[in-house]
Design a protein around this motif. Structure first.
Motif, PDB file in Angstrom:
ATOM      1  N   MET A   1       0.846  -1.196   0.000  1.00 49.56           N
ATOM      2  CA  MET A   1       0.000   0.000   0.000  1.00 49.56           C
ATOM      3  C   MET A   1       0.880   1.243   0.000  1.00 49.56           C
ATOM      4  N   ARG A   2       0.598   2.169  -0.873  1.00 47.69           N
ATOM      5  CA  ARG A   2       1.422   3.360  -1.023  1.00 47.69           C
ATOM      6  C   ARG A   2       1.072   4.399   0.014  1.00 47.69           C
ATOM      7  N   SER A   3       2.114   5.089   0.539  1.00 49.17           N
ATOM      8  CA  SER A   3       1.895   6.178   1.485  1.00 49.17           C
ATOM      9  C   SER A   3       1.531   7.437   0.733  1.00 49.17           C
ATOM     10  N   ASN A   4       0.845   8.337   1.419  1.00 53.22           N
ATOM     11  CA  ASN A   4       0.519   9.619   0.820  1.00 53.22           C
ATOM     12  C   ASN A   4       1.772  10.467   0.703  1.00 53.22           C
ATOM     13  N   PRO A   5       1.862  11.330  -0.311  1.00 55.10           N
ATOM     14  CA  PRO A   5       3.021  12.213  -0.428  1.00 55.10           C
ATOM     15  C   PRO A   5       3.134  13.118   0.775  1.00 55.10           C
ATOM     16  N   VAL A   6       4.361  13.523   1.049  1.00 53.22           N
ATOM     17  CA  VAL A   6       4.629  14.391   2.186  1.00 53.22           C
ATOM     18  C   VAL A   6       3.862  15.697   2.043  1.00 53.22           C
ATOM     19  N   PRO A   7       3.261  16.196   3.128  1.00 53.25           N
ATOM     20  CA  PRO A   7       2.468  17.401   3.051  1.00 53.25           C
ATOM     21  C   PRO A   7       3.282  18.659   3.139  1.00 53.25           C
ATOM     22  N   ALA A   8       4.630  18.546   3.045  1.00 53.82           N
ATOM     23  CA  ALA A   8       5.465  19.725   3.250  1.00 53.82           C
ATOM     24  C   ALA A   8       5.206  20.796   2.211  1.00 53.82           C
ATOM     25  N   SER A   9       4.781  20.413   1.028  1.00 58.87           N
ATOM     26  CA  SER A   9       4.582  21.380  -0.048  1.00 58.87           C
ATOM     27  C   SER A   9       3.249  21.105  -0.727  1.00 58.87           C
ATOM     28  N   PRO A  10       2.146  21.544  -0.163  1.00 57.10           N
ATOM     29  CA  PRO A  10       0.842  21.241  -0.730  1.00 57.10           C
ATOM     30  C   PRO A  10       0.764  21.674  -2.174  1.00 57.10           C
ATOM     31  N   GLY A  11       0.170  20.837  -2.985  1.00 57.60           N
ATOM     32  CA  GLY A  11      -0.045  21.180  -4.377  1.00 57.60           C
ATOM     33  C   GLY A  11       1.062  20.779  -5.304  1.00 57.60           C
ATOM     34  N   HIS A  12       2.227  20.315  -4.763  1.00 57.80           N
ATOM     35  CA  HIS A  12       3.286  19.966  -5.702  1.00 57.80           C
ATOM     36  C   HIS A  12       3.178  18.525  -6.184  1.00 57.80           C
ATOM     37  N   ARG A  13       2.104  17.833  -5.800  1.00 58.72           N
ATOM     38  CA  ARG A  13       1.955  16.453  -6.242  1.00 58.72           C
ATOM     39  C   ARG A  13       1.891  16.372  -7.759  1.00 58.72           C
ATOM     40  N   ARG A  19       5.358  26.401 -12.301  1.00 55.61           N
ATOM     41  CA  ARG A  19       6.003  26.540 -11.002  1.00 55.61           C
ATOM     42  C   ARG A  19       7.450  26.090 -11.043  1.00 55.61           C
ATOM     43  N   LEU A  20       7.671  24.960 -11.688  1.00 57.99           N
ATOM     44  CA  LEU A  20       9.030  24.455 -11.800  1.00 57.99           C
ATOM     45  C   LEU A  20       9.880  25.393 -12.653  1.00 57.99           C
ATOM     46  N   ALA A  21       9.295  25.943 -13.706  1.00 61.76           N
ATOM     47  CA  ALA A  21      10.024  26.897 -14.552  1.00 61.76           C
ATOM     48  C   ALA A  21      10.426  28.130 -13.747  1.00 61.76           C
ATOM     49  N   GLY A  22       9.580  28.554 -12.820  1.00 58.62           N
ATOM     50  CA  GLY A  22       9.914  29.690 -11.973  1.00 58.62           C
ATOM     51  C   GLY A  22      11.133  29.416 -11.107  1.00 58.62           C
ATOM     52  N   TRP A  23      11.197  28.205 -10.559  1.00 61.37           N
ATOM     53  CA  TRP A  23      12.366  27.848  -9.754  1.00 61.37           C
ATOM     54  C   TRP A  23      13.623  27.773 -10.609  1.00 61.37           C
TER      55      TRP A  23
END
Length: 548
Positions: A1-13, A19-23
């Motif tokens: 069973m897969r874990s949920n992605p880390v909530p450290a950065s909401p929306g980056h799933r 957004r990536l181009a900005g970085w």
């Protein structure tokens, strides 16, 4: 069973491309500001530029030269790229610096593509990996040097991408033509060490590549043919360069380059375990972020091809470099994308948690202490508690930078968006340190005036003696056209001065008092010592004020 992605950065799933181009744009901006704040740093960048300049002014396309002699330590690809730019812009240090930034940007893009191929069902990895890669402090700062490792890293990533076509489940056969081309470029970038970076993960291909596990014979047979084709390109250059450079150069190139520098590099001998204590510093600042490290040991290695790929890449290469006697931290720069992918995969597999202990509080604490230290530095210097000339120089401008680090510490202490906060703090932090260095200590590395003095001496027909081994530090800045004589010790200096009384001597005294003990054409601080340029006549016994 897969874990949920880390909530450290909401929306980056789902990692929006904008957004990536900005970085990436932020990274380019910071890198350009940092690299153009000051000139090329000795000895790394100045030596590379010296070789490129000597090849250029000799019209030597095949054979690199350093101080008038064929230079067997490096393959020619980086010099060719520098020359390609010079044909458009003219000779200068602007294009080589821009080239390094462009190569670094290419590395970020290749890392993004590799993340998408290894973890096609986890877009968080493709978002996080380039951000992690651009934020490693050591890799960022060393990547600003005109050196070979960033170019080599691009070749390594291109070769690995060819072995893992996609995106998809990895069932497609490898792109052997692309693999051969990337390997050939890597060999021309830094020689046979390319085989260590890529050859080991290729040998372990059946462990991580589904096509290779089903077609082992074809994997190894066709991969070996691709490697032979790449080696044929390197050998063709080496034989042509050896024929043009003479017998001594041919022997050095064909035997010293392949054996001495890779297997038994006496110049940088270290014990086998040397890289282990270095790794925490190499992965700074993320060594101070507990969240990914809490998950790495529990990653589902047996059930994920991407994770097995990273294990087959990083572990054997790190072991291989540990067994090689010569060790330098920057030898691992081509593996930084692998470190970033591993940490990104750990973030993608991290279970949802709001624990403050998983937050980057250690990094916030270290940043806070650094800010306090910079604020206190002028007071410590005034009370005679700091004796390092570099720190004393830093103290003249450290107050404002101390405040900047306090603000970064406050940012890191806030909740949410942990990855983005660390990336922003890392980029602004290294830029702040680079700017502080430029404003206060660059003068100890700036050899432009010394190079101008030596260029004037050459224009007057005066020979030049460097009183230690010469690494080309004056050649490019002075556009020198003749080699410098070199030798170590006072005996060699006086012997040369006696036979060349009209010449010029470059010495490296340990103290300012020694540097100014007798009249000189130029005196300056140089890194941790001093640099003095004097007429050779000052070192002969008949001199009015003889130097000792």
């Amino acid at each position: 069973m897969r874990s949920n992605p880390v909530p450290a950065s909401p929306g980056h799933r789902h990692a929006p491309a904008g957004r990536l181009a900005g970085w990436l744009a932020l990274w380019f901006g910071v890198a350009l500001v940092a690299i153009f704040q000051h000139g090329p740093i000795p000895m790394y960048s100045t030596r590379t530029l010296a070789v490129a300049w000597e090849m250029w002014q000799r019209h030597s396309f095949l054979v690199p030269y350093l101080n008038g002699a064929p230079y067997s330590d490096k393959a020619p690809l980086l010099f060719w790229l520098i020359h390609a730019g010079w044909t458009v812009t003219g000779v200068g240090d602007g294009w080589p610096r821009l080239l390094e930034v462009l190569l670094g940007g290419l590395e970020l893009v290749l890392c993004l593509r590799l993340a998408r191929r290894l973890f096609p069902d986890r877009p968080v990895v493709a978002y996080a990996a380039p951000l992690l890669l651009m934020s490693f402090s050591y890799a960022f700062l060393f990547g600003l040097q005109s050196m070979y490792e960033v170019l080599l890293a691009d070749c390594v990533l291109a070769a690995l991408l060819a072995l893992r076509p996609g995106p998809g489940p990895g069932d497609a056969r490898p792109n052997l033509a692309g693999f051969a081309a990337a390997m050939a470029l890597g060999l021309l970038a830094k020689g046979p060490v390319m085989l260590l970076h890529v050859g080991l993960p290729w040998l372990l291909g059946p462990l991580w590549q589904p096509w290779a596990s089903r077609h082992r014979r074809r994997w190894y047979a066709t991969g070996a043919l691709a490697l032979l084709a790449a080696l044929a390109v390197l050998i063709a250059w080496a034989l042509s360069a050896g024929a043009a450079g003479g017998e001594a150069y041919r022997q050095q190139l064909l035997f010293h380059q392949t054996a001495g520098r890779v297997v038994d590099a006496f110049a940088h001998r270290q014990p086998w375990w040397w890289y282990l204590p270095m790794l925490p510093a190499l992965v700074f600042p993320f060594v101070l972020w507990p969240r990914p490290w809490l998950r790495i040991a529990r990653l589902p290695l047996r059930h994920d091809d991407g994770l097995r790929f990273l294990a087959a890449w990083l572990a054997p290469v790190l072991l291989g470099f540990s067994l090689v006697s010569g060790k330098q931290a920057y030898y691992l720069l081509p593996e930084y994308a692998g470190f970033a992918l591993l940490l990104a995969a750990a973030l993608a597999h991290a279970p949802t948690t709001t624990s403050r202990w998983a937050a980057p509080w250690p990094l916030a604490l270290v940043t806070l202490l650094l800010g306090i230290g910079l604020l206190a530095l002028p007071t410590l210097v005034a009370h005679g508690m700091v004796h390092s000339p570099m720190l004393q120089s830093f103290a003249t401008r450290s107050g404002g930078f101390g405040m900047a680090f306090l603000l970064l510490a406050a940012l890191l202490a806030t909740r949410g968006a942990e990855l983005e906060k660390i990336v922003l703090s890392a980029l602004l932090g290294v830029l702040a340190i680079a700017t502080l260095f430029t404003l206060t200590w660059w003068h100890a590395f700036d050899l432009r005036e010394a190079s101008r003095v030596l260029a004037q001496a050459q224009a007057e027909g005066r020979p030049i003696f460097n009183n230690e081994s010469y690494n080309g530090q004056f050649t490019f800045a002075g556009r020198l056209t003749r080699p410098l004589d070199e030798g170590a010790g006072p005996g060699a200096l006086r012997q040369w001065a006696a036979t060349h009384p009209q010449g010029v001597v470059v010495t490296y005294p340990k103290t300012e008092a020694e540097a100014r003990a007798c009249p000189a054409l130029h005196v300056q601080r140089f890194r941790g010592v001093w640099l003095a340029i004097r007429p050779a006549a000052a070192y002969v016994p008949q001199a009015v004020t003889p130097c000792h």
